[in-house]
Design a protein around this motif. Structure first.
Motif, mmCIF file in Angstrom:
data_model
loop_
_atom_site.group_PDB
_atom_site.id
_atom_site.type_symbol
_atom_site.label_atom_id
_atom_site.label_comp_id
_atom_site.label_asym_id
_atom_site.label_seq_id
_atom_site.Cartn_x
_atom_site.Cartn_y
_atom_site.Cartn_z
ATOM 1 N N SER A 149 0.849 -1.192 0.000
ATOM 2 C CA SER A 149 0.000 0.000 0.000
ATOM 3 C C SER A 149 0.883 1.239 0.000
ATOM 4 O O SER A 149 1.969 1.240 0.594
ATOM 5 C CB SER A 149 -0.936 0.008 1.216
ATOM 6 N N SER A 172 -0.594 16.440 -2.584
ATOM 7 C CA SER A 172 -0.588 15.161 -1.876
ATOM 8 C C SER A 172 0.393 15.277 -0.708
ATOM 9 O O SER A 172 1.237 16.183 -0.684
ATOM 10 C CB SER A 172 -0.153 14.037 -2.825
ATOM 11 N N GLY A 202 -2.795 3.964 -2.154
ATOM 12 C CA GLY A 202 -3.624 2.815 -1.868
ATOM 13 C C GLY A 202 -2.988 1.499 -2.269
ATOM 14 O O GLY A 202 -1.787 1.410 -2.530
ATOM 15 N N ASP A 208 -9.711 1.946 -1.774
ATOM 16 C CA ASP A 208 -9.335 2.664 -0.556
ATOM 17 C C ASP A 208 -9.880 4.091 -0.632
ATOM 18 O O ASP A 208 -9.405 4.903 -1.430
ATOM 19 C CB ASP A 208 -7.812 2.685 -0.398
ATOM 20 N N GLU A 209 -10.867 4.397 0.203
ATOM 21 C CA GLU A 209 -11.532 5.693 0.137
ATOM 22 C C GLU A 209 -10.581 6.849 0.382
ATOM 23 O O GLU A 209 -10.683 7.908 -0.237
ATOM 24 C CB GLU A 209 -12.701 5.740 1.126
ATOM 25 N N TRP A 210 -9.629 6.667 1.300
ATOM 26 C CA TRP A 210 -8.679 7.746 1.595
ATOM 27 C C TRP A 210 -7.779 8.039 0.395
ATOM 28 O O TRP A 210 -7.405 9.181 0.150
ATOM 29 C CB TRP A 210 -7.836 7.405 2.825
ATOM 30 N N ALA A 211 -7.463 7.006 -0.372
ATOM 31 C CA ALA A 211 -6.649 7.191 -1.571
ATOM 32 C C ALA A 211 -7.470 7.831 -2.689
ATOM 33 O O ALA A 211 -6.974 8.666 -3.454
ATOM 34 C CB ALA A 211 -6.080 5.853 -2.036
ATOM 35 N N GLY A 213 -10.200 9.822 -2.272
ATOM 36 C CA GLY A 213 -10.485 11.219 -1.929
ATOM 37 C C GLY A 213 -9.309 12.139 -2.191
ATOM 38 O O GLY A 213 -9.474 13.234 -2.751
ATOM 39 N N ALA A 214 -8.111 11.703 -1.817
ATOM 40 C CA ALA A 214 -6.921 12.525 -2.051
ATOM 41 C C ALA A 214 -6.652 12.696 -3.540
ATOM 42 O O ALA A 214 -6.216 13.757 -3.991
ATOM 43 C CB ALA A 214 -5.708 11.897 -1.364
ATOM 44 N N GLU A 262 2.666 3.161 10.463
ATOM 45 C CA GLU A 262 1.635 3.371 9.461
ATOM 46 C C GLU A 262 2.154 4.312 8.376
ATOM 47 O O GLU A 262 3.178 4.985 8.551
ATOM 48 C CB GLU A 262 0.380 3.965 10.110
#
Length: 328
Positions: A149, A172, A202, A208-211, A213-214, A262
């Motif tokens: 990821s 980003s 992602g 992956d929603e966070w990926a 959205g960005a 992380e």
């Protein structure tokens, strides 16, 4: 004087309108045709011609959703310029969830391609002649590969002032100066004079929603920075961290891996990143950072072998403020 219509393949798109286009790739054994799906948003007003593509690797789904959301927010009657969207470049790989084409070729090592070469070479040639040749800027959307990821990041030539401006506008968390790879879309497009941003975020074959959205916000910010749309209505984004070098920490043993860090974490050389354990839970090896930097990638595999890449660390160069539209 109104803008002329935009030509792609055998189709003409009038200014202030959008149209779906299919370019023929090949024919299946069943006799069904396989086409490259494209959406052209041809703005009513003058401006740059830009492409955005995804799924050059067939197991990368994040970028497909990014493009869907970007297109949903565009109005050709107010757009300044033209956007060419190719949500799935590797159509055959995407249908089976495979990174590669049926002949196991990596499409992103096949550019600029050839009209009479392998299937990968033909798709690459089609992209170059029908899309890249018409554009001054491109955004190439990717995800991590091989059970890895990635932190949202832009990889680009940060030594080119305009490319760096657009990378900073994407905003980003990290923008990484990345050397060109022979056979890649970014390398071939650069040879044609285009400025290219490669977005990584992602994990393969995941939404992956966070990926997502960005990526949506980043593409919208770049279009605004190019003067094609109005600025994105949002809180001031955090500045990107610029990095000029990166490297993977590799496992020094074999075992079940448990990582303690992380994505996005700043680490120092020698800091513990995790450990390796045998099947009974006995720790057999620790994993330590080999440099100071920010974690931009990590393995998601439960088992690693000696020499496998486990954590990707980028060395921080500077923090860059978000930039607006070019002057003039």
């Amino acid at each position: 004087m109104p803008r002329p219509s935009f030509e792609i393949g055998t189709v003409r798109v009038r200014p202030g309108s959008e149209k779906s286009v299919t370019l023929p790739i090949t024919r299946l054994v069943t006799g069904a045709d396989v086409d490259l799906p494209i959406r052209v948003v041809h703005g009513k007003h003058d401006g740059p011609v830009v492409w955005v593509d995804a799924a050059i690797h067939g197991d990368e789904a994040v970028g497909v959703e990014v493009i869907r959301q970007v297109l949903a927010g565009l109005d050709p009657k107010t757009l300044r310029g033209t956007l060419i969207a190719i949500p799935i470049v590797n159509v055959l790989g995407f249908m089976t969830g495979s990174r590669y084409l049926p002949d196991r070729r990596d499409l992103n090592r096949s550019f600029p391609g050839s009209p009479r070469g392998s299937l990968a070479a033909r798709i690459a040639h089609l992209m170059m002649e029908q899309v890249v040749a018409k554009c001054s800027v491109g955004i190439d959307l990717h995800t991590g590969s091989d059970r890895r990821s990635n932190l949202p990041q832009v990889r680009a030539d940060l030594e080119d002032p305009e490319t760096r401006r657009l990378a900073a506008a994407f905003a980003s968390p990290v923008m990484l100066h990345a050397p060109l790879r022979d056979g890649s879309l970014r390398s071939a497009a650069r040879e044609r004079g285009a400025k290219v941003l490669l977005y990584e975020a992602g994990e393969a074959w995941r939404m992956d929603e966070w990926a997502i959205g960005a990526g949506v916000l980043g593409v919208r910010r770049v279009l605004a920075a190019l003067g094609m749309t109005d600025p994105v209505a949002e809180d001031e984004p955090a500045p990107s961290t610029a990095c000029h070098r990166s490297g993977w920490v590799r496992s020094r043993g074999t075992g079940m891996i448990h990582l303690d860090v992380e994505l996005g974490r700043h680490v120092e050389k020698g800091e513990r990143l995790g450990g390796l354990f045998d099947s009974f839970g006995k720790r057999v090896r620790l994993v330590h950072a080999d440099r100071d930097g920010i974690v931009i990638g990590r393995t998601e595999a439960p088992v690693v072998n000696r020499g496998d890449a486990v954590v990707h660390i980028a060395e921080v160069t500077e923090v860059t403020e978000v930039t607006g539209p070019a002057e003039g």
